[in-house]
Design an enzyme around this catalytic site. Sequence first.
Site, PDB file in Angstrom:
ATOM      1  N   GLU A   1       0.863  -1.179   0.000  1.00 28.90           N
ATOM      2  CA  GLU A   1       0.000   0.000   0.000  1.00 28.90           C
ATOM      3  C   GLU A   1       0.890   1.216   0.000  1.00 28.90           C
ATOM      4  O   GLU A   1       1.675   1.413   0.913  1.00 28.90           O
ATOM      5  CB  GLU A   1      -0.786   0.081   1.303  1.00 28.90           C
ATOM      6  CG  GLU A   1      -1.969  -0.797   1.412  1.00 28.90           C
ATOM      7  CD  GLU A   1      -2.574  -0.649   2.819  1.00 28.90           C
ATOM      8  OE1 GLU A   1      -2.402   0.403   3.472  1.00 28.90           O
ATOM      9  OE2 GLU A   1      -3.210  -1.605   3.254  1.00 28.90           O
TER      10      GLU A   1
ATOM     11  N   ASP B   1      -4.908   8.607  11.181  1.00 32.58           N
ATOM     12  CA  ASP B   1      -3.581   8.097  11.482  1.00 32.58           C
ATOM     13  C   ASP B   1      -3.107   8.527  12.856  1.00 32.58           C
ATOM     14  O   ASP B   1      -3.366   9.643  13.299  1.00 32.58           O
ATOM     15  CB  ASP B   1      -2.581   8.571  10.419  1.00 32.58           C
ATOM     16  CG  ASP B   1      -2.743   7.800   9.119  1.00 32.58           C
ATOM     17  OD1 ASP B   1      -2.656   6.559   9.178  1.00 32.58           O
ATOM     18  OD2 ASP B   1      -2.984   8.426   8.077  1.00 32.58           O
TER      19      ASP B   1
END
Lengths: 339, 268
Positions: free
Chosen positions: B49, B60
């Site tokens: 990814e 995140d």
Amino acid sequence: MKSLVRLARDYTGRPSIITEVPRFARHAGGARVFLKREDLNHSGSHKINNVLGQALLTKRIGKKRVIAETGAGQHGVATATAAALMDLDCVIYMGEEDTERQALNVARMRLLGAEVIPVATGTRTLRDAINEAFRDWVANVDTTNYVFGTAAGPHPFPAMVRDFQRVISVESREQMLALGGLPDAVLACVGGGSNAIGSFDAYLDDADVRLIGCEAAGDGVETGRHAATLTGGRPGILHGSMSYILQDEEGQTQPSHSISAGLDYPGVGPEHTWLASIGRAEYWPVTDAEAMEAFRLLTRTEGILPAIESSHALAGAIRLGREPGSRGDAAGHAVWPRR
Amino acid sequence: MSAITARIDVAKAEGRAVLVGYLPVGYPTVETSLEAMRVLVEAGCDIVEVGPPYSDPLLDGPVIQHAAATALEHGVRVDDAFRAVNVVAEAGAVAVIMSYANLMLSRGWERFADDLVAAGGAGVITPDLTPDAAPEWIAAARERDVDTIFLSAPSTTRERMKLTADASRGFVYATSLMGVTGERASVGDAAADVVRRTREAGAERVCVGLGVSTGVQAAQVAQYADGVIVGSAFVKALGDGETWRRCAPRSRNSPRASGVRRDPGLDP
Ligand SMILES: Cc1ncc(COP(=O)(O)O)c(C=O)c1O
């Protein structure tokens, strides 16, 4: 709904009054200027209208903890107030830069029992506080409700916050009618856009009433140092909704700049984008300097200390009143001075 | 059949889960991140990814936030992510992009998909885009045979699980917990449950991400998922240049995806 109406009356002190400000209005080309005094609400701003609604919902769904972001600190203070009233744990995320320029509100939140977490990432302002609040929420959603402070963010916040702030225009419309007629224009400052959408909503079908949102133009839109999203931005996705945002050509959010922490946000609520696109509302950039001049004027002519946020709308009123061909009669101004 | 489903099915036939590695492009520099992605492939990642850095990485934790901020400070562009996709594809793994939606919208959904295909990529993971809000993206991706990978989470309702499973191609990205990316002491019980519910909603292939950082955790997840996604642990190793230099040569020789064969030897 009944509890909310009762709290609005017995706790917030609604309906908020309308004050006409003739000495100030002399600087606005002689237009009549009326202020909708949300500053007189308990806890000092319009933010409490939305917070009480969301805090009641938090109780209803059985959660024990609320979190919120804040820029100027007014939404944080309102959330901490409601949390104290309703016995909820409360955590407020605030950009580090904002904790410095709005230190008094940090102290108020702490006195009210809230934990204030300064956010040191990114631009250290409202946008980063929102990022951090979302990160908390996604991890603690079982116990925690996010009391979002403006009419932006993911569904259902833009609509829910509007509905809780709508009381401003419902009241002011009636009050203006009682004073002799609808205003020519309603002005409000636009950060995320909650006080503005609440000030506009009941007038949407009154085609003759101009709706004017005043955005923070910082040093001037042409300098690039501003927070005038509808003037200087373009469509994008930020914080879970699609609207206008300040961004570079790749889609990276650009830092916003405003003397006013509450308007220092590179996005804007999606309903404002909609109202702008159909031409129902206008959005004017107002610089730091213009807002400060309006702040000084209102303070010296009327003995009312407005919030720097609201001062952007006052500056808009001055500009509108001086517009060539301005009819110069009743201009109803939704303006939220802060104590 | 897409390159992603083919790769997952080959692994399944070998009795293992695929190993999916995430790295943000441009951290600590573009060239080092490209080299690191090559190393991931050589060390046995089936799928890599590639994350273009974004200014507001809502989902995140601190490690990836820091990496994204560093990359942006160095002027990394979305084009660099397509370069990385090309590097991964050339190195022999399946390349996907994991991107926040505004970078895609800004480029244009169709152009984003075109650029991905041109670079040799197979799909896009969209953590902040829900299928019901993504008709334009789904249409652009379908036309170009680009896999659309949406997320399911412990909080996802049955109705939305179905929506997610129906709209996803390649695999569904199941988050092991409610929270942001980052290492955790253990993979919670919620993970197996999300995988089960995602499958019940009709997903044929489900990979698990968030908080998987050690070989032991990867091996656990491989018991019930089709793939194991590791992000922050790799990013951290990369940021700490020492760890990376130590582990890179060793990983090169390690058996393909040893960690997801229930052998906790993946750990640097
Ligand atoms: C007095 C006042 N007005 C306006 C705002 C801006 O928010 P909004 O655009 O949601 O009304 C703030 C935010 O802190 C505020 O304190």
